[in-house]
Scaffold this motif. Sequence first.
Motif, PDB file in Angstrom:
ATOM      1  N   ASP A 162       1.153  60.547  52.649  1.00 44.13           N
ATOM      2  CA  ASP A 162       0.953  59.113  52.865  1.00 44.13           C
ATOM      3  C   ASP A 162       1.141  58.295  51.585  1.00 44.13           C
ATOM      4  OD1 ASP A 162       0.502  59.268  55.559  1.00 44.13           O
ATOM      5  OD2 ASP A 162      -1.686  59.201  55.433  1.00 44.13           O
ATOM      6  N   ARG A 163       1.663  58.938  50.540  1.00 40.96           N
ATOM      7  CA  ARG A 163       1.892  58.231  49.276  1.00 40.96           C
ATOM      8  C   ARG A 163       3.393  58.010  49.056  1.00 40.96           C
ATOM      9  NH1 ARG A 163      -0.602  61.132  44.238  1.00 40.96           N
ATOM     10  NH2 ARG A 163       0.931  62.717  44.885  1.00 40.96           N
ATOM     11  N   VAL A 164       3.709  56.876  48.392  1.00 37.32           N
ATOM     12  CA  VAL A 164       5.087  56.586  48.027  1.00 37.32           C
ATOM     13  C   VAL A 164       5.119  56.197  46.547  1.00 37.32           C
ATOM     14  CG1 VAL A 164       4.889  54.152  48.727  1.00 37.32           C
ATOM     15  CG2 VAL A 164       7.146  55.225  48.590  1.00 37.32           C
ATOM     16  N   LEU A 165       6.153  56.637  45.865  1.00 37.87           N
ATOM     17  CA  LEU A 165       6.312  56.332  44.443  1.00 37.87           C
ATOM     18  C   LEU A 165       7.002  54.978  44.307  1.00 37.87           C
ATOM     19  CD1 LEU A 165       8.223  56.439  41.703  1.00 37.87           C
ATOM     20  CD2 LEU A 165       5.900  57.377  41.555  1.00 37.87           C
ATOM     21  N   LEU A 166       6.366  54.035  43.639  1.00 37.21           N
ATOM     22  CA  LEU A 166       6.952  52.720  43.392  1.00 37.21           C
ATOM     23  C   LEU A 166       6.935  52.432  41.897  1.00 37.21           C
ATOM     24  CD1 LEU A 166       5.367  50.606  46.277  1.00 37.21           C
ATOM     25  CD2 LEU A 166       7.655  51.603  46.178  1.00 37.21           C
ATOM     26  N   SER A 167       7.978  51.775  41.447  1.00 36.98           N
ATOM     27  CA  SER A 167       8.121  51.475  40.020  1.00 36.98           C
ATOM     28  C   SER A 167       8.127  49.970  39.793  1.00 36.98           C
ATOM     29  CB  SER A 167       9.415  52.096  39.479  1.00 36.98           C
ATOM     30  OG  SER A 167      10.553  51.510  40.096  1.00 36.98           O
ATOM     31  N   HIS A 168       8.025  49.596  38.515  1.00 38.14           N
ATOM     32  CA  HIS A 168       7.995  48.186  38.146  1.00 38.14           C
ATOM     33  C   HIS A 168       8.803  47.991  36.871  1.00 38.14           C
ATOM     34  CE1 HIS A 168       6.406  44.407  36.462  1.00 38.14           C
ATOM     35  NE2 HIS A 168       6.222  44.070  37.723  1.00 38.14           N
ATOM     36  N   LYS A 169       9.585  46.898  36.832  1.00 34.32           N
ATOM     37  CA  LYS A 169      10.366  46.554  35.658  1.00 34.32           C
ATOM     38  C   LYS A 169       9.878  45.242  35.063  1.00 34.32           C
ATOM     39  CE  LYS A 169      14.695  48.927  36.727  1.00 34.32           C
ATOM     40  NZ  LYS A 169      16.182  48.834  36.686  1.00 34.32           N
ATOM     41  N   PRO A 170      10.043  45.064  33.760  1.00 34.97           N
ATOM     42  CA  PRO A 170       9.671  43.779  33.157  1.00 34.97           C
ATOM     43  C   PRO A 170      10.408  42.628  33.837  1.00 34.97           C
ATOM     44  CG  PRO A 170      10.156  45.419  31.452  1.00 34.97           C
ATOM     45  CD  PRO A 170      10.553  46.029  32.761  1.00 34.97           C
ATOM     46  N   GLY A 171       9.688  41.556  34.094  1.00 31.19           N
ATOM     47  CA  GLY A 171      10.289  40.395  34.727  1.00 31.19           C
ATOM     48  C   GLY A 171      10.184  40.361  36.231  1.00 31.19           C
ATOM     49  N   TRP A 172       9.685  41.434  36.817  1.00 32.27           N
ATOM     50  CA  TRP A 172       9.570  41.485  38.280  1.00 32.27           C
ATOM     51  C   TRP A 172       8.333  40.762  38.804  1.00 32.27           C
ATOM     52  CZ3 TRP A 172      11.077  46.994  40.473  1.00 32.27           C
ATOM     53  CH2 TRP A 172      12.477  47.132  40.397  1.00 32.27           C
ATOM     54  N   GLY A 173       7.415  40.357  37.950  1.00 27.32           N
ATOM     55  CA  GLY A 173       6.177  39.776  38.446  1.00 27.32           C
ATOM     56  C   GLY A 173       5.366  40.829  39.174  1.00 27.32           C
ATOM     57  N   PRO A 174       4.762  40.486  40.308  1.00 27.43           N
ATOM     58  CA  PRO A 174       3.950  41.468  41.036  1.00 27.43           C
ATOM     59  C   PRO A 174       4.757  42.450  41.890  1.00 27.43           C
ATOM     60  CG  PRO A 174       3.896  39.378  42.182  1.00 27.43           C
ATOM     61  CD  PRO A 174       4.663  39.142  40.905  1.00 27.43           C
ATOM     62  N   MET A 175       6.074  42.250  41.995  1.00 30.34           N
ATOM     63  CA  MET A 175       6.869  43.087  42.896  1.00 30.34           C
ATOM     64  C   MET A 175       7.089  44.488  42.336  1.00 30.34           C
ATOM     65  SD  MET A 175      10.712  42.515  44.403  1.00 30.34           S
ATOM     66  CE  MET A 175      11.485  43.230  42.952  1.00 30.34           C
ATOM     67  N   HIS A 176       7.015  45.489  43.222  1.00 29.96           N
ATOM     68  CA  HIS A 176       7.345  46.879  42.911  1.00 29.96           C
ATOM     69  C   HIS A 176       8.456  47.333  43.851  1.00 29.96           C
ATOM     70  CE1 HIS A 176       3.485  46.543  40.932  1.00 29.96           C
ATOM     71  NE2 HIS A 176       3.593  47.761  40.432  1.00 29.96           N
ATOM     72  N   SER A 177       9.170  48.372  43.452  1.00 28.14           N
ATOM     73  CA  SER A 177      10.254  48.868  44.307  1.00 28.14           C
ATOM     74  C   SER A 177      10.467  50.358  44.063  1.00 28.14           C
ATOM     75  CB  SER A 177      11.551  48.094  44.038  1.00 28.14           C
ATOM     76  OG  SER A 177      12.545  48.448  44.993  1.00 28.14           O
ATOM     77  N   VAL A 178      11.354  50.920  44.859  1.00 28.64           N
ATOM     78  CA  VAL A 178      11.744  52.319  44.694  1.00 28.64           C
ATOM     79  C   VAL A 178      12.715  52.416  43.518  1.00 28.64           C
ATOM     80  CG1 VAL A 178      11.359  52.852  47.124  1.00 28.64           C
ATOM     81  CG2 VAL A 178      13.594  52.022  46.392  1.00 28.64           C
ATOM     82  N   ILE A 179      13.023  53.642  43.084  1.00 25.52           N
ATOM     83  CA  ILE A 179      13.866  53.784  41.900  1.00 25.52           C
ATOM     84  C   ILE A 179      15.343  53.847  42.295  1.00 25.52           C
ATOM     85  CG2 ILE A 179      12.013  54.936  40.645  1.00 25.52           C
ATOM     86  CD1 ILE A 179      13.614  57.534  40.923  1.00 25.52           C
ATOM     87  N   ALA A 180      16.182  53.491  41.333  1.00 20.93           N
ATOM     88  CA  ALA A 180      17.622  53.463  41.589  1.00 20.93           C
ATOM     89  C   ALA A 180      18.367  53.686  40.276  1.00 20.93           C
ATOM     90  CB  ALA A 180      18.027  52.118  42.201  1.00 20.93           C
ATOM     91  N   GLY A 181      19.632  54.100  40.391  1.00 17.91           N
ATOM     92  CA  GLY A 181      20.443  54.295  39.193  1.00 17.91           C
ATOM     93  C   GLY A 181      21.897  54.509  39.543  1.00 17.91           C
ATOM     94  N   PHE A 182      22.776  54.232  38.597  1.00 23.80           N
ATOM     95  CA  PHE A 182      24.212  54.364  38.810  1.00 23.80           C
ATOM     96  C   PHE A 182      24.660  55.822  38.784  1.00 23.80           C
ATOM     97  CE2 PHE A 182      23.978  49.968  37.261  1.00 23.80           C
ATOM     98  CZ  PHE A 182      24.753  49.335  38.226  1.00 23.80           C
ATOM     99  N   VAL A 183      25.624  56.123  39.633  1.00 24.81           N
ATOM    100  CA  VAL A 183      26.235  57.443  39.661  1.00 24.81           C
ATOM    101  C   VAL A 183      27.142  57.594  38.444  1.00 24.81           C
ATOM    102  CG1 VAL A 183      27.675  59.041  40.998  1.00 24.81           C
ATOM    103  CG2 VAL A 183      26.172  57.415  42.179  1.00 24.81           C
TER     104      VAL A 183
END
Length: 281
Positions: A162-183
């Motif tokens: 029931d847990r999900v990993l969420l990340s945060h970047k500078p400038g996002w304010g309170p928003m969190h999201s899943v991780i991503a990256g270029f191939v």
Amino acid sequence: MTTAAFVRAYPPSSKPPGEEAIWFLYRGQEMLVELGAGGVSPPRGGDAMIADLSARGAPLYLGRFNGVPCMAVDMDEAAPIPADLRAMGLRALFGKVPADLYSIAGYAFEMLYWQRSSSFCAFCGGPAAPSLNEWSKRCERCGHIAYPRVSPCVIVLIHDGDRVLLSHKPGWGPMHSVIAGFVEPGESLEECLAREALEEVGLEVDDIRYFGSQPWPYPHQLMVGFFARYRGGEIRIDTNELDAADWFHVDNLPQIPGPLSIARQLLDTWTASRRPEKGRG
């Protein structure tokens, strides 16, 4: 984010003169839109629509949406904005323009960006001219052919019960999201996913499952979405990319991205799988 109502066109196809069209008018990073009772939308009209807009180059005929031609126009950034239109950034229009038209707006932006950035050959610096029967440009000096750029990017929801990993970047304010990256070159989508999970948050994953994809025209990404199950490791963030990451319970999620993004679609799908009642409505 696709629409069956949009049929793409390719050179040498063109809009018949005088036929009314949907105009995707870009003034630098901003698109000109109408604000009407029905909401925000690109303007519609005949060729007179662009008569006084200081266009840079010929309009691009992209295809037809519900039978109506779609045209992309690159305006001079100093051109005045018509009184009946408003300039808004493409990101700001996310969620305001209907999803099908927003998808075409993104396509228009990517094609205009490619037109501006491909005037010269990347190999020899010679002038590049448009091809006659496809979206490409051929160097007049060395013959190198260049196509519109697409940059694949993996985006992954890492779950553990029931847990999900969420990340945060500078400038996002309170928003969190899943991780991503270029191939990276020589890398499969699955290899990219595993590498990004390890590099960005220090976690190992397995049970990788494809979810879907979404064009992301900022300026030419293709987001490829996956689910992956947590296998091991302790959270250790890459501080060059993130300023925080943590596990969140399905019943206590922070602010997350808007509903049109594939990140939100991943989260909504996962949430509904853990709490079916949350997926209704």
